[in-house]
Scaffold this motif. Sequence first.
Motif, PDB file in Angstrom:
ATOM      1  N   ILE A  92      19.129  42.688  -5.628  1.00 32.00           N
ATOM      2  CA  ILE A  92      18.440  43.653  -6.222  1.00 32.00           C
ATOM      3  C   ILE A  92      17.042  43.447  -6.857  1.00 32.00           C
ATOM      4  O   ILE A  92      17.084  42.455  -7.478  1.00 32.00           O
ATOM      5  CB  ILE A  92      19.234  44.670  -6.632  1.00 32.00           C
ATOM      6  CG1 ILE A  92      18.447  45.683  -7.193  1.00 32.00           C
ATOM      7  CG2 ILE A  92      19.969  43.972  -8.106  1.00 32.00           C
ATOM      8  CD1 ILE A  92      19.532  46.994  -7.951  1.00 32.00           C
ATOM      9  N   VAL A 121      14.375  45.385  -9.069  1.00 32.52           N
ATOM     10  CA  VAL A 121      14.086  46.431  -9.776  1.00 32.52           C
ATOM     11  C   VAL A 121      12.553  46.347 -10.326  1.00 32.52           C
ATOM     12  O   VAL A 121      12.283  45.516 -11.203  1.00 32.52           O
ATOM     13  CB  VAL A 121      15.034  46.819 -11.000  1.00 32.52           C
ATOM     14  CG1 VAL A 121      14.592  48.088 -11.624  1.00 32.52           C
ATOM     15  CG2 VAL A 121      16.476  46.623 -10.473  1.00 32.52           C
ATOM     16  N   PHE A 124      19.976  53.724 -15.159  1.00 36.16           N
ATOM     17  CA  PHE A 124      20.576  52.303 -15.650  1.00 36.16           C
ATOM     18  C   PHE A 124      20.937  52.273 -16.983  1.00 36.16           C
ATOM     19  O   PHE A 124      21.999  51.496 -17.663  1.00 36.16           O
ATOM     20  CB  PHE A 124      19.738  51.072 -15.202  1.00 36.16           C
ATOM     21  CG  PHE A 124      19.591  50.786 -13.645  1.00 36.16           C
ATOM     22  CD1 PHE A 124      20.754  50.821 -12.896  1.00 36.16           C
ATOM     23  CD2 PHE A 124      18.171  50.306 -13.388  1.00 36.16           C
ATOM     24  CE1 PHE A 124      20.447  50.647 -11.593  1.00 36.16           C
ATOM     25  CE2 PHE A 124      18.274  50.012 -11.875  1.00 36.16           C
ATOM     26  CZ  PHE A 124      19.318  50.132 -11.086  1.00 36.16           C
ATOM     27  N   GLU A 145      31.007  43.221 -13.925  1.00 37.05           N
ATOM     28  CA  GLU A 145      29.723  43.476 -13.491  1.00 37.05           C
ATOM     29  C   GLU A 145      29.074  41.867 -13.753  1.00 37.05           C
ATOM     30  O   GLU A 145      28.895  41.579 -14.581  1.00 37.05           O
ATOM     31  CB  GLU A 145      28.884  44.337 -14.370  1.00 37.05           C
ATOM     32  CG  GLU A 145      27.571  44.376 -13.992  1.00 37.05           C
ATOM     33  CD  GLU A 145      26.682  45.837 -14.433  1.00 37.05           C
ATOM     34  OE1 GLU A 145      27.452  46.684 -14.538  1.00 37.05           O
ATOM     35  OE2 GLU A 145      25.647  45.609 -14.861  1.00 37.05           O
ATOM     36  N   ARG A 184      25.854  39.396 -12.798  1.00 35.59           N
ATOM     37  CA  ARG A 184      24.414  39.248 -12.321  1.00 35.59           C
ATOM     38  C   ARG A 184      23.748  38.241 -12.657  1.00 35.59           C
ATOM     39  O   ARG A 184      24.036  37.498 -13.774  1.00 35.59           O
ATOM     40  CB  ARG A 184      23.658  40.497 -13.404  1.00 35.59           C
ATOM     41  CG  ARG A 184      24.259  41.831 -13.163  1.00 35.59           C
ATOM     42  CD  ARG A 184      23.704  42.382 -11.815  1.00 35.59           C
ATOM     43  NE  ARG A 184      23.982  43.746 -11.766  1.00 35.59           N
ATOM     44  CZ  ARG A 184      25.068  44.176 -11.138  1.00 35.59           C
ATOM     45  NH1 ARG A 184      26.111  43.614 -10.773  1.00 35.59           N
ATOM     46  NH2 ARG A 184      25.501  45.491 -10.823  1.00 35.59           N
ATOM     47  N   PHE A 194      20.492  43.628 -20.926  1.00 34.56           N
ATOM     48  CA  PHE A 194      22.207  44.423 -20.951  1.00 34.56           C
ATOM     49  C   PHE A 194      22.371  44.600 -22.357  1.00 34.56           C
ATOM     50  O   PHE A 194      22.191  43.706 -23.183  1.00 34.56           O
ATOM     51  CB  PHE A 194      22.777  43.572 -20.317  1.00 34.56           C
ATOM     52  CG  PHE A 194      22.857  43.422 -18.739  1.00 34.56           C
ATOM     53  CD1 PHE A 194      23.482  44.329 -18.166  1.00 34.56           C
ATOM     54  CD2 PHE A 194      21.796  42.489 -17.958  1.00 34.56           C
ATOM     55  CE1 PHE A 194      23.335  44.527 -16.508  1.00 34.56           C
ATOM     56  CE2 PHE A 194      21.889  42.426 -16.828  1.00 34.56           C
ATOM     57  CZ  PHE A 194      22.623  43.420 -15.851  1.00 34.56           C
ATOM     58  N   PHE A 227      21.598  48.927 -18.953  1.00 37.48           N
ATOM     59  CA  PHE A 227      20.556  47.786 -18.532  1.00 37.48           C
ATOM     60  C   PHE A 227      19.087  48.578 -18.663  1.00 37.48           C
ATOM     61  O   PHE A 227      19.205  49.773 -18.465  1.00 37.48           O
ATOM     62  CB  PHE A 227      21.051  47.760 -17.106  1.00 37.48           C
ATOM     63  CG  PHE A 227      19.894  46.733 -16.623  1.00 37.48           C
ATOM     64  CD1 PHE A 227      19.777  45.332 -16.757  1.00 37.48           C
ATOM     65  CD2 PHE A 227      18.766  47.325 -15.755  1.00 37.48           C
ATOM     66  CE1 PHE A 227      18.505  44.541 -16.386  1.00 37.48           C
ATOM     67  CE2 PHE A 227      17.981  46.497 -15.102  1.00 37.48           C
ATOM     68  CZ  PHE A 227      17.733  45.218 -15.555  1.00 37.48           C
ATOM     69  N   ILE A 267      12.328  42.725 -12.382  1.00 36.47           N
ATOM     70  CA  ILE A 267      13.685  41.980 -12.374  1.00 36.47           C
ATOM     71  C   ILE A 267      14.148  41.826 -11.097  1.00 36.47           C
ATOM     72  O   ILE A 267      14.195  42.739 -10.113  1.00 36.47           O
ATOM     73  CB  ILE A 267      14.760  42.535 -13.386  1.00 36.47           C
ATOM     74  CG1 ILE A 267      15.627  41.097 -13.692  1.00 36.47           C
ATOM     75  CG2 ILE A 267      15.337  43.454 -12.908  1.00 36.47           C
ATOM     76  CD1 ILE A 267      16.689  41.251 -15.004  1.00 36.47           C
ATOM     77  N   ALA A 316      17.762  39.853  -9.091  1.00 39.19           N
ATOM     78  CA  ALA A 316      18.969  39.651  -9.839  1.00 39.19           C
ATOM     79  C   ALA A 316      19.834  39.793  -8.359  1.00 39.19           C
ATOM     80  O   ALA A 316      19.732  40.442  -7.313  1.00 39.19           O
ATOM     81  CB  ALA A 316      19.561  40.436 -10.780  1.00 39.19           C
ATOM     82  N   ARG A 358      23.659  40.177  -7.435  1.00 40.02           N
ATOM     83  CA  ARG A 358      24.700  41.043  -7.784  1.00 40.02           C
ATOM     84  C   ARG A 358      26.132  40.201  -7.108  1.00 40.02           C
ATOM     85  O   ARG A 358      26.204  40.313  -5.833  1.00 40.02           O
ATOM     86  CB  ARG A 358      24.670  42.434  -7.524  1.00 40.02           C
ATOM     87  CG  ARG A 358      23.508  43.086  -8.173  1.00 40.02           C
ATOM     88  CD  ARG A 358      23.486  44.607  -7.974  1.00 40.02           C
ATOM     89  NE  ARG A 358      23.407  44.891  -6.653  1.00 40.02           N
ATOM     90  CZ  ARG A 358      23.400  46.173  -6.309  1.00 40.02           C
ATOM     91  NH1 ARG A 358      23.170  47.251  -7.059  1.00 40.02           N
ATOM     92  NH2 ARG A 358      23.325  46.644  -4.971  1.00 40.02           N
TER      93      ARG A 358
HETATM   94  C1  KMT Z   1      23.012  47.707 -13.121  1.00 45.75           C
HETATM   95  O1  KMT Z   1      24.197  47.447 -12.827  1.00 45.75           O
HETATM   96  O2  KMT Z   1      22.535  48.132 -14.212  1.00 45.75           O
HETATM   97  C2  KMT Z   1      22.021  46.957 -12.187  1.00 45.75           C
HETATM   98  O3  KMT Z   1      22.495  46.506 -11.444  1.00 45.75           O
HETATM   99  C3  KMT Z   1      20.533  46.993 -12.752  1.00 45.75           C
HETATM  100  C4  KMT Z   1      20.014  46.117 -12.026  1.00 45.75           C
HETATM  101  S1  KMT Z   1      20.583  44.319 -12.114  1.00 45.75           S
HETATM  102  C5  KMT Z   1      19.904  43.295 -13.255  1.00 45.75           C
END
Ligand code: KMT
Length: 172
Positions: free
Chosen positions: A59, A61, A77, A87, A89, A98, A128, A136, A138, A140
Amino acid sequence: MRAYWYDNKEGDQRLPHDSGKDVDASELEKLGVLYFKFGELEGVDALASQRGYKNRDEITVSPEKMGDVYEDKVKSFFHEHLHEDEEIRYIRDGQGYFDVRSRDDAWVRIALQKDDLIILPAGIYHRFTTDEKNYIQAMRLFKEEPKWTPLNRSNDLDANDYRKAYVSEFLQ
Ligand code: KMT
Ligand code: NI
């Protein structure tokens, strides 16, 4: 990666909000938050096979990538929520924050950049945001099909099985 207590001051969520008081990785681990740094994808692949992360996607952002919906996405977010799965990342480029709730329900801000990998346990309250650079990228990672429904914090959620499991493993 650097983790520190959030300053709780007014102002854009993308500002550092740095109280100057650090939180070390062992304190994060007590909350069930795991941190790794991988300069090569091999390390991520090994972790993924160890922990059973079978699926992944990427992803980005940023306003360039998301266009008009960027500001709304960034705000969404940042709503405090949990997931019924980990989760995971892995930051490929850019940086972001985060925030996770501590044992005392204060915010710990975790500043991540390229090569940082973070695992938030199922059931932890978090949010986030991008930082002032608004960019960013990332990876996932997921165990099975993504269970990405964010469940926003509410008193009712205290009765959620995943929340209860998190509380009994890490907060009691
Ligand atoms: C989340 O879960 O908040 C996201 O996936 C945000 C982007 S990933 C850095
Ligand atoms: Ni989340």
